[in-house]
Design a protein around this motif. Sequence first.
Motif: not given
Length: 314
Positions: A224-242
Amino acid sequence: MKTKVTRKEARKHLEQFHLAVELVKVIKHFFPDLARLLKQTEDPRNQSYITYPNVILLMTRILSSIFYISSMRKTSQKFNSDTVIQNIWEMCGESASADEIPYWETINKYLERLDPEELQDTVCRLVYRLVRSRAFAGARIRNRYWQVIADGTQIHSSRRKLDAKSLYRVHNKGTGREYTEYYYYILEAKIVLHPDIIVSIMTEFVENTGGEEAEKQDCELKACYRLMERLKKEFPKLPVCLCADSLYACENFFIKCRDSGWRYILRYKEGSIPTVSDEYGRLKKQRKTAGNRNSLTEHAGMISLRTLIITVIR
């Protein structure tokens, strides 16, 4: 002698035709760059010995999934018509260099050699377009945050050893029926565009890095932590509610969400964080004492967890 087509068969052909027409409309409207993006993926094959461009192989595989064809072997059978073959070439913007669709073994061998990151980049670009189009803006939480679900699932298991990073569990340990099950488990990030439309953004394999029988919970947290890092890298400005299950209810998860500028909604399970559970219990008693016994929602805000403030709603 020409075989007469029954009215039932004619209706079926007409339904298939209308479905194909609507599919083309959807692709042209929401994903006009699909063929171009597929063409841009790096082709690992020797270009001097190929019959089918990579876009044809990928589009054939995509269409087989859209039409719920259970195997690539059946794809070769279901798509075996001049009309389908011609349409696939035209959808890809290619001049037909063969009068047949790629054989299923050809597609599988190509996918085995293709770098998964090539397809991941295409998926991210398509999702980014959906978000920017604002067609699904109504799905956002508080008109701002895109709901992204972290969802884990097992995709394959075997009694034969798979590889060093696969997970495994021992069944009936200590008995004459003891056996070891090896399996792959993945964690997916899925964005909610509509109550009936949930799209997978990216996938992370849950890996057993220690080589021993590991707790799936520990491995899944790391994934999950690896996935969160990749998600932030690909969509750095996307407002996310996980959004996720109670498995992820821990301080590290909250900190990573805070540092990424995300919000989060977790299903809380008693025992996940004992200190939070104890404080919520005390606040719950205070509410009852204050006369809020008939409230349908028990709401306890401002629960402290070291440097964090979290909210529990029941």
